[in-house]
Scaffold this motif. Structure first.
Motif, PDB file in Angstrom:
ATOM      1  N   CYS A   1       2.343   2.055   6.562  1.00 58.05           N
ATOM      2  CA  CYS A   1       2.843   3.407   6.368  1.00 58.05           C
ATOM      3  C   CYS A   1       2.762   4.136   7.702  1.00 58.05           C
ATOM      4  O   CYS A   1       1.723   4.155   8.341  1.00 58.05           O
TER       5      CYS A   1
ATOM      6  N   HIS B   1       0.104   7.126   7.295  1.00 62.83           N
ATOM      7  CA  HIS B   1      -1.293   6.939   6.921  1.00 62.83           C
ATOM      8  C   HIS B   1      -1.886   5.600   7.334  1.00 62.83           C
ATOM      9  O   HIS B   1      -3.084   5.399   7.244  1.00 62.83           O
TER      10      HIS B   1
ATOM     11  N   CYS C   1       2.157   3.349  -0.534  1.00 65.25           N
ATOM     12  CA  CYS C   1       1.012   3.885   0.187  1.00 65.25           C
ATOM     13  C   CYS C   1       0.249   4.799  -0.750  1.00 65.25           C
ATOM     14  O   CYS C   1       0.844   5.679  -1.368  1.00 65.25           O
TER      15      CYS C   1
ATOM     16  N   GLU D   1      -1.570   7.230  -0.196  1.00 69.26           N
ATOM     17  CA  GLU D   1      -1.644   8.632   0.234  1.00 69.26           C
ATOM     18  C   GLU D   1      -0.291   9.324   0.301  1.00 69.26           C
ATOM     19  O   GLU D   1      -0.213  10.529   0.467  1.00 69.26           O
ATOM     20  N   CYS D   2       0.775   8.550   0.218  1.00 72.02           N
ATOM     21  CA  CYS D   2       2.095   9.161   0.257  1.00 72.02           C
ATOM     22  C   CYS D   2       2.417   9.717  -1.137  1.00 72.02           C
ATOM     23  O   CYS D   2       2.057   9.114  -2.132  1.00 72.02           O
TER      24      CYS D   2
HETATM   25 ZN   LIG Z   1       1.498   6.944   3.537  1.00 69.47          ZN
END
Ligand SMILES: [Zn+2]
Length: 88
Positions: A31, A34, A81, A83-84
Motif C-alpha cells: 500500500c 501505509h 490494506c 488501514e485504507c
Molecule cells: Zn493503505
C-alpha cells in the motif's frame, strides 16, 4: 517487508525472501500510503512468483520449502490494506 513499520528484519528470513519474490512477480504490492502488503489475487502473477522462486532459490532452501514459503506468505496476506478505507 510485510508491515514495513513493524518488521524490518523480515527480509533476512525465508519469509522475507518469499515476499521479495512475490513483489518481483507482481503477485503482491505494498500500500503506497501505509506500507501493508496486499494480495493482488492475480493467478498469472502467482505462477510467475513460483517460477522466480524456482530460479532464485536461496542456497539453504529446498524447492519444496521455497514453494511452501511463498504459499504461506500468500495465505497470510489479505487483498486489502487494513488501514485504507474500504472501496465504495
Ligand atoms: Zn493503505
Amino acid at each position: 517487508m510485510l508491515m514495513t513499520k513493524e518488521k524490518r528484519t523480515a527480509i533476512r528470513t525465508v519469509r522475507g525472501w518469499a515476499i521479495a519474490v512475490l513483489q518481483e512477480a507482481g503477485a503482491i504490492r505494498e500500500c503506497e500510503y501505509h506500507g501493508w502488503m496486499q494480495d493482488r489475487a492475480d493467478p498469472h502473477a502467482r505462477e510467475r512468483a513460483f517460477e522466480i522462486a524456482r530460479h532464485e532459490l536461496p542456497l539453504d532452501l529446498s524447492r519444496e520449502a521455497a514453494a511452501l514459503a511463498v504459499t504461506e506468505v500468500l495465505d497470510s496476506i489479505g487483498d486489502t490494506c487494513p488501514e485504507c478505507p474500504p472501496e465504495v
